[in-house]
Scaffold this motif. Structure first.
Motif, PDB file in Angstrom:
ATOM      1  N   SER A 121     -32.546 -64.176  14.970  1.00 53.99           N
ATOM      2  CA  SER A 121     -32.312 -64.315  13.540  1.00 53.99           C
ATOM      3  C   SER A 121     -33.434 -63.710  12.725  1.00 53.99           C
ATOM      4  N   VAL A 122     -34.359 -64.551  12.281  1.00 49.73           N
ATOM      5  CA  VAL A 122     -35.390 -64.087  11.358  1.00 49.73           C
ATOM      6  C   VAL A 122     -36.282 -63.018  11.986  1.00 49.73           C
ATOM      7  N   GLY A 123     -36.748 -63.275  13.200  1.00 46.67           N
ATOM      8  CA  GLY A 123     -37.660 -62.322  13.827  1.00 46.67           C
ATOM      9  C   GLY A 123     -37.064 -60.946  13.978  1.00 46.67           C
ATOM     10  N   ARG A 124     -35.811 -60.883  14.446  1.00 44.56           N
ATOM     11  CA  ARG A 124     -35.171 -59.582  14.623  1.00 44.56           C
ATOM     12  C   ARG A 124     -34.971 -58.897  13.277  1.00 44.56           C
ATOM     13  N   GLY A 125     -34.564 -59.678  12.261  1.00 43.73           N
ATOM     14  CA  GLY A 125     -34.356 -59.082  10.957  1.00 43.73           C
ATOM     15  C   GLY A 125     -35.636 -58.561  10.338  1.00 43.73           C
ATOM     16  N   VAL A 126     -36.726 -59.331  10.472  1.00 44.58           N
ATOM     17  CA  VAL A 126     -37.990 -58.927   9.875  1.00 44.58           C
ATOM     18  C   VAL A 126     -38.642 -57.801  10.677  1.00 44.58           C
ATOM     19  N   ALA A 127     -38.718 -57.966  11.995  1.00 49.09           N
ATOM     20  CA  ALA A 127     -39.377 -56.953  12.821  1.00 49.09           C
ATOM     21  C   ALA A 127     -38.638 -55.624  12.786  1.00 49.09           C
ATOM     22  N   ALA A 271     -35.009 -49.028  15.910  1.00 46.77           N
ATOM     23  CA  ALA A 271     -35.557 -49.698  14.735  1.00 46.77           C
ATOM     24  C   ALA A 271     -34.768 -50.927  14.334  1.00 46.77           C
ATOM     25  N   GLY A 272     -33.525 -51.049  14.789  1.00 51.24           N
ATOM     26  CA  GLY A 272     -32.708 -52.164  14.360  1.00 51.24           C
ATOM     27  C   GLY A 272     -32.954 -53.447  15.115  1.00 51.24           C
ATOM     28  N   GLY A 273     -33.767 -53.454  16.161  1.00 54.27           N
ATOM     29  CA  GLY A 273     -33.983 -54.669  16.923  1.00 54.27           C
ATOM     30  C   GLY A 273     -35.256 -54.602  17.718  1.00 54.27           C
ATOM     31  N   LEU A 274     -35.549 -55.687  18.413  1.00 54.25           N
ATOM     32  CA  LEU A 274     -36.795 -55.771  19.152  1.00 54.25           C
ATOM     33  C   LEU A 274     -36.702 -55.116  20.519  1.00 54.25           C
ATOM     34  N   GLY A 275     -35.535 -55.100  21.136  1.00 52.16           N
ATOM     35  CA  GLY A 275     -35.392 -54.461  22.431  1.00 52.16           C
ATOM     36  C   GLY A 275     -35.733 -55.377  23.590  1.00 52.16           C
ATOM     37  N   THR A 276     -35.434 -54.893  24.794  1.00 49.92           N
ATOM     38  CA  THR A 276     -35.587 -55.712  25.993  1.00 49.92           C
ATOM     39  C   THR A 276     -37.035 -56.006  26.329  1.00 49.92           C
ATOM     40  N   LEU A 282     -41.811 -62.101  25.123  1.00 50.08           N
ATOM     41  CA  LEU A 282     -41.741 -63.338  24.358  1.00 50.08           C
ATOM     42  C   LEU A 282     -41.128 -64.474  25.164  1.00 50.08           C
ATOM     43  N   ARG A 283     -40.172 -64.162  26.021  1.00 52.63           N
ATOM     44  CA  ARG A 283     -39.588 -65.209  26.865  1.00 52.63           C
ATOM     45  C   ARG A 283     -40.637 -65.798  27.791  1.00 52.63           C
ATOM     46  N   SER A 284     -41.598 -64.981  28.210  1.00 49.23           N
ATOM     47  CA  SER A 284     -42.643 -65.480  29.100  1.00 49.23           C
ATOM     48  C   SER A 284     -43.558 -66.465  28.379  1.00 49.23           C
ATOM     49  N   GLY A 285     -43.619 -66.368  27.041  1.00 48.03           N
ATOM     50  CA  GLY A 285     -44.465 -67.267  26.257  1.00 48.03           C
ATOM     51  C   GLY A 285     -45.946 -67.091  26.532  1.00 48.03           C
ATOM     52  N   ALA A 286     -46.322 -65.961  27.109  1.00 45.51           N
ATOM     53  CA  ALA A 286     -47.704 -65.776  27.539  1.00 45.51           C
ATOM     54  C   ALA A 286     -48.646 -65.328  26.439  1.00 45.51           C
ATOM     55  N   ALA A 287     -48.149 -64.530  25.487  1.00 48.48           N
ATOM     56  CA  ALA A 287     -49.032 -63.964  24.472  1.00 48.48           C
ATOM     57  C   ALA A 287     -48.228 -63.578  23.233  1.00 48.48           C
ATOM     58  N   PRO A 288     -48.870 -63.551  22.077  1.00 54.61           N
ATOM     59  CA  PRO A 288     -48.207 -63.025  20.888  1.00 54.61           C
ATOM     60  C   PRO A 288     -47.838 -61.562  21.084  1.00 54.61           C
ATOM     61  N   VAL A 289     -46.774 -61.149  20.416  1.00 49.71           N
ATOM     62  CA  VAL A 289     -46.291 -59.768  20.511  1.00 49.71           C
ATOM     63  C   VAL A 289     -46.286 -59.147  19.125  1.00 49.71           C
ATOM     64  N   ALA A 290     -46.976 -58.017  18.980  1.00 49.12           N
ATOM     65  CA  ALA A 290     -46.982 -57.266  17.718  1.00 49.12           C
ATOM     66  C   ALA A 290     -45.992 -56.133  17.818  1.00 49.12           C
ATOM     67  N   VAL A 291     -45.038 -56.085  16.883  1.00 52.32           N
ATOM     68  CA  VAL A 291     -44.061 -55.007  16.814  1.00 52.32           C
ATOM     69  C   VAL A 291     -44.476 -54.113  15.647  1.00 52.32           C
ATOM     70  N   VAL A 292     -44.826 -52.867  15.950  1.00 50.46           N
ATOM     71  CA  VAL A 292     -45.408 -51.968  14.956  1.00 50.46           C
ATOM     72  C   VAL A 292     -44.409 -50.863  14.590  1.00 50.46           C
ATOM     73  N   PRO A 293     -44.067 -50.714  13.310  1.00 52.62           N
ATOM     74  CA  PRO A 293     -43.092 -49.685  12.914  1.00 52.62           C
ATOM     75  C   PRO A 293     -43.655 -48.274  13.056  1.00 52.62           C
TER      76      PRO A 293
END
Length: 293
Positions: A121-127, A271-276, A282-293
């Motif tokens: 939802s929000v993350g995909r839309g914003v990122a 650009a429309g989504g975060l990708g696999t 993120l599913r691993s919950g190990a570290a924050p992920v920065a998505v850079v345009p």
């Protein structure tokens, strides 16, 4: 020099983790922190609540911003913190504020009776739309920091930054962002590089010699892409790691000892989504992920 770091808050545990991570990031770069609480207005209303609303917002919603600010001020007394509460859809508000900040930080889960992952939802839309880097912080990012061997004294995060470098797609902005974050933390930059659609073991019909030639070619292209950034950040130790097989699994493993994983938005999924790749990390919950345009 960043103008500020902005954290989206909604009262959830994930947003609290994101807020604290954003505060450390702001302190690390010597800038202010903005806390943004966006609530969609009721139909026909221009404000979040009014005395005549037939179904006013829960009282807890009105306390989200002040409570988050008080918490951050207690933990980071020297950090400049401002709070904005906006009557707007969260995605629209966050995408709009991207024009006035250098980084957006969001928790990986949203508030509600049923916790909803931001990936849907929000993350995909914003990122997918923001003009600045968007950092998605797992709910247990605080405990993950300690287990990854990062600093527990003071607020400065330590540990490697991991860059997922798609040799066909990742742009200079993502590379430069990763170098800047590694330099600020005083750690190494681990670059996991490969190509879009790369599979383990090479393509059918190709022998070991072809695989070796491909590996050499990838290392040469990697060296070319980061050469100018090495010169700009001479104190950053760069570690090259070829993605031998699926990049998402390789990066998810690398994230277990990282303070931050950096991905270009164009890498896997467009650009429309975060990708696999972003999903896997993120599913691993190990570290924050920065998505850079």
């Amino acid at each position: 020099m960043r103008r500020n770091v902005t954290a989206g808050i909604d009262g959830s545990a994930a947003a609290v983790a994101a807020c604290e991570w954003a505060a450390r990031e702001a302190e690390l770069h010597g800038v202010s922190l903005r806390l943004l609480h966006a609530v969609a207005p009721l139909p026909g209303r221009a404000t979040v609540t009014t005395p005549t609303d037939p179904a006013p917002r829960p009282r807890t919603a009105a306390r989200v911003g002040p409570e988050a600010e008080d918490r951050i001020r207690d933990e980071f007394p020297d950090l400049q913190v401002v709070t904005d509460e906006i009557a707007a859809r969260p995605v629209d508000a966050l995408v709009s504020t991207a024009e006035d900040t250098e980084m957006l930080v969001l928790g990986s889960h949203g508030a509600g009776a049923v916790s909803q992952t931001l990936l849907g939802s929000v993350g995909r839309g914003v990122a997918g739309r923001a003009t600045c880097p968007v950092v998605l912080v797992p709910e247990d990012a605080g405990s993950a920091e300690n287990s990854a061997g990062r600093s527990t004294e003071g607020h400065t995060p330590s540990g490697d930054v991991v860059l997922g470098l798609d040799l066909d797609r990742t742009g200079d902005r993502a590379i430069g962002f990763a170098f800047d974050e590694a330099a600020a933390r005083g750690g190494s930059l681990r670059v996991v590089h490969g190509r879009s659609g790369q599979n383990a073991g090479g393509r059918s019909g190709e022998g070991e010699g072809a695989d070796q030639q491909g590996a050499v070619r990838s290392e040469d292209e990697f060296a070319t892409q980061v050469e100018s950034w090495r010169a700009k950040y001479p104190t950053v130790q760069v570690v090259s790691e070829a993605a031998d097989g699926a990049a998402d699994r390789h990066l998810a493993h690398a994230a277990t000892s990282a303070s931050l994983v950096v991905l270009g938005r164009g890498s896997r999924g467009g650009a429309g989504g975060l990708g696999t790749v972003a999903h896997a990390v993120l599913r691993s919950g190990a570290a924050p992920v920065a998505v850079v345009p």
